[in-house]
Scaffold this active site. Structure first.
Site, PDB file in Angstrom:
ATOM      1  CB  CYS B  51      -0.952  -0.009   1.190  1.00  0.00           C
ATOM      2  SG  CYS B  51      -0.128  -0.241   2.741  1.00  0.00           S
ATOM      3  CD  GLU B 117       6.616  -1.487   7.716  1.00  0.00           C
ATOM      4  OE1 GLU B 117       6.062  -2.522   8.074  1.00  0.00           O
ATOM      5  OE2 GLU B 117       6.730  -1.130   6.530  1.00  0.00           O
ATOM      6  CD  GLN B 119       2.242  -5.236   7.184  1.00  0.00           C
ATOM      7  OE1 GLN B 119       2.268  -4.028   7.426  1.00  0.00           O
ATOM      8  NE2 GLN B 119       1.163  -5.858   6.773  1.00  0.00           N
ATOM      9  N   GLY B 193     -18.705   2.952  22.805  1.00  0.00           N
ATOM     10  CA  GLY B 193     -18.592   3.621  21.508  1.00  0.00           C
ATOM     11  C   GLY B 193     -18.112   2.603  20.487  1.00  0.00           C
ATOM     12  CB  ALA B 194     -18.992   1.492  17.512  1.00  0.00           C
TER      13      ALA B 194
END
Lengths: 313, 425
Positions: B51, B117, B119, B193-194
């Site tokens: 990405c 990172e 990844q 909350g969401a």
């Protein structure tokens, strides 16, 4: 070669291990970790050789020999704990908490009575039970104390929202709390049994014809620390809410008090909890007096272990 | 050896461009490799498509066989059916040593959006494996990518570039949550909350094997959706106090304009529960829990977004200080890789030249010794050593020049010249 091992050998090794463990707070290095373990292991071997030499010289197991040997057995058990945990977990800062206790115990052993305890060696079976219950209970006390201090440090870090520090990685509060619970629950009954057998032994007339008076201040202080521990034990079992931090603080107070009492009494009083023995053996301290204490206590000459008198001067 | 890379990444191109140039699936990549093989048969290819970056590495034995940037841009354009002018300005090209250094920096995550990172290492590895699957790689890219993975390992071992967590969720759970609880599979997590942050933290907690999840939200549809997504249960808003009393971990992201729980309310709630430690992550801005909730009792561990962000920032700063050390390793490894590669290219020429000259000198010496049969063995040896020294001294300048040139890249021109001058075939 191991017969030449002195108290200073393993004291110095443990001190080096502690210094290296402290260095890990600033320098992250596998070499330092292994060096610390190496020093502790070297001290462990010397420690074991020293205890064997003492046992050979007195013809008694260390636990039945003297307060000096008894403290060294306790320190020995603490070192076993340190080595076991340090080899298994490379990031845990366990040594920083346990090694000071080891160093303290070894140092204290230098100043306590090295004469054999006639009462324990006369009643060998009961003496062994008494001494082993006490030493195992005391090992639990050391473990509980160390775990509680670790809990308090971890708790403080989390409340202050500080990051994990290299070399001072600690287990979770949940795990420390659980281990501390077990340390208390196991050590208090062992100490109680040790104390009960001690009281039983003291009621038996000793080979010199004198008995221990239970109103002795030393005995009373020991009973007091036991009561404090018992209170902690009962509270832990019956209380509905036992906040971890409160448990840790109470453990530090109760166990710290017991450990300090044990060491301070032995160092500064006449024979500590076995005060009467020393009182009887006071003639032994005064070797030149030629008093009859030799019937009840066998003095081991320092030269047998090559311990110079100025080790900790 | 000739290496080049044509790429765009998060520093050079917007996401709108990157997503158009990306190869969304392995099938897409395999198709791309078929096209590349057909168009540039003398080249090896590896594509890294994530990405944050789309990078096409090509390598050939001969520089004349390398595709130009324009040709590769045309490939992208035709493969993705995009006009070249929509992305050409965002494409960068690096060749030779620069390309090698770039790959090493990518593999070490110096070039990543999130510095250090982990990844990216698996993404580079996957890219290389996919190229192998598509028969697009070869000896040059094999050597290059294997070395890139080695360099990445070395940077991770010798520096602290990847140490310290730097996302809110990972800091919350890894740095603090795991220091409070030994495990999460027997814990109840309450989500108030969401929001997205709650979702991210839940995802992180799920990897830790979280036990029960309870979602409370003013809008029941949203709480139900989140609960369904993570296998939890949804509760009505008025059940919040009861849920708070039983929760071990609380994640709050309501978006309310003032705290929904103050110290007095929370004290009342704590009295109805077991009083065990509670880990509260207040990810709301403004805060959902009043700061004095932390003082209700010693078992309350309250962290707000600022506390966690400060930790992330400290960890990021700590990683930044490691960049110089990581770059030094990359530099050293790049030079070593180039040296190895060019040594391979010039080695055979150097050897043949040496052998040829020494053969000539040996033949001439044999002729000379036949003409002078009275020479003693010692004299013959002395003459032999002198001639050998002359040959070495004469060979030294051209070989030194060849070696010097090889440090900058394969000296194809010089190698050709040496071959022609000395009839090395």
């Amino acid at each position: 070669m191991l017969n030449n091992v002195t108290l200073l050998c393993f004291f110095a090794s443990y001190l080096c291990a502690l210094a290296l463990e402290t260095t890990r707070l600033w320098v992250k290095s596998g070499v330092i970790r292994w060096a610390a373990i190496g020093f502790a292991a070297a001290g462990f071997v010397a420690h074991m050789a020293y205890l064997f030499a003492r046992a050979g010289a007195t013809d008694l197991p260390p636990l039945l020999s003297s307060t000096h040997d008894w403290l060294l057995v306790l320190a020995f058990l603490a070192v076993v704990m340190y080595l076991f945990v340090s080899v298994l977990d490379r990031s845990l800062g366990f040594g920083l908490f346990l090694l000071p206790v080891v160093v303290l115990l070894v140092a204290a052993s230098r100043f306590v009575d090295q004469a054999t305890n006639a009462r324990l060696s006369a009643e060998r079976g009961w003496g062994m039970l008494h001494a082993s219950m006490w030493v195992l209970g005391a090992a639990g006390v050391v473990a509980g104390l160390v775990l509680s201090v670790m809990y308090l440090v971890q708790h403080r870090r989390l409340r202050q929202k500080r990051l994990l520090q290299d070399g001072l990685e600690l287990p979770s509060l949940e795990r420390l709390s659980r281990l501390n619970w077990w340390a208390i629950v196991i050590s208090v009954p062992l100490l109680t049994l040790g104390m009960a057998t001690g009281v039983g032994l003291s009621l038996v007339e000793d080979p010199a014809g004198e008995t221990v008076r239970l109103t002795e201040p030393n005995i009373l202080i020991s009973v007091l620390s036991w009561v404090a521990m018992m209170a902690l034990f009962v509270w832990l079992l019956v209380a509905r809410r036992t906040p971890g931090k409160l448990v840790a603080w109470r453990t530090v107070w109760a166990f710290g008090f017991l450990l300090l009492t044990l060491i301070v009494l032995e160092v500064f009083s006449q024979g500590g909890v076995h005060g009467v023995t020393r009182r009887q053996g006071s003639g032994i301290r005064d070797q030149g007096s030629g008093k009859s204490g030799q019937d009840s206590v066998h003095r081991i000459p320092h030269s047998a272990f090559r311990i110079p008198p100025s080790y900790f001067a | 050896m000739n290496v080049q890379v044509v790429y765009c990444n998060h520093q050079t191109a917007d996401l709108s461009v990157r997503e158009k140039l990306a190869f969304a699936s392995e099938d897409d990549l395999l198709r791309a490799y078929d096209v590349l093989r057909e168009r540039f048969p003398a080249s090896e290819h590896v594509v890294i498509s994530t990405c944050n970056r789309v990078e096409l590495y090509t390598a050939q034995e001969e520089p004349g066989e390398a595709p130009s940037t324009q040709e590769l841009a045309t490939f992208f354009s035709e493969f993705h059916r995009l006009p070249v002018e929509t992305f050409l300005g965002d494409l960068l090209e690096r060749t030779g040593m620069e390309a090698v250094r770039h790959l090493f920096e990518v593999a070490c995550s110096i070039d990543s959006m999130v510095l250090g990172e982990s990844q990216i290492v698996s993404q580079v590895k996957t890219a290389y494996e996919t190229a192998a699957k598509g028969n697009a790689n070869g000896p040059l890219t094999n050597a290059l990518f294997q070395r890139a993975l080695t360099v990445s390992r070395r940077v991770r071992t010798e520096t602290r570039l990847s140490e310290g967590r730097i996302s809110i969720a990972s800091v919350a759970v890894g740095e603090f949550g795991r220091s409070i609880f030994d495990r999460f599979n027997d814990k109840t997590v309450l989500v108030i909350g969401a929001g997205e942050m709650a979702e991210e933290t839940l995802r992180y907690l799920q990897t830790e094997g979280v036990g029960q999840i309870v979602v409370v939200n003013r809008t029941s549809e949203n709480s139900q959706r989140l609960a369904d997504q993570f296998g939890g249960e949804s509760r009505a808003w008025d059940e919040l106090d009861g849920a708070l009393a039983r929760a071990d971990v609380v994640i709050s992201t309501t978006g309310a304009d003032r705290p929904i729980v103050d110290a007095a309310r929370f004290r009342r709630i704590r009295k109805t529960g077991p009083g065990s430690p509670v880990f509260i992550l207040d990810l709301g801005a403004p805060r959902d829990f009043a700061p004095d909730v932390a003082e209700v009792d010693e078992g309350v561990f309250l962290y707000d977004i600022d506390d966690l962000e400060r930790t992330c920032e400290r960890n990021r700063a700590a990683r930044t200080t490691e960049i110089a050390r990581a770059r030094a390793i990359v530099e050293e490894e790049t030079a070593r890789f180039m040296h190895d590669i060019y040594h391979k290219a010039t080695g055979p020429i150097v050897q043949r030249l040496r052998e040829q000259w020494h053969d000539v000198s040996r033949q001439e010496l044999e002729i000379l010794f036949r003409k002078l049969p009275d020479l003693s063995a010692d004299d013959q040896q002395a003459i032999g050593r002198s001639v050998e020294r002359i040959v070495n001294k004469l060979l030294h300048p051209p070989l030194e020049t060849l070696r010097d040139e090889a440090r900058k890249g394969t000296p194809h021109g010089l190698i050709d010249a040496v071959k022609r001058l000395f009839h090395l075939h």
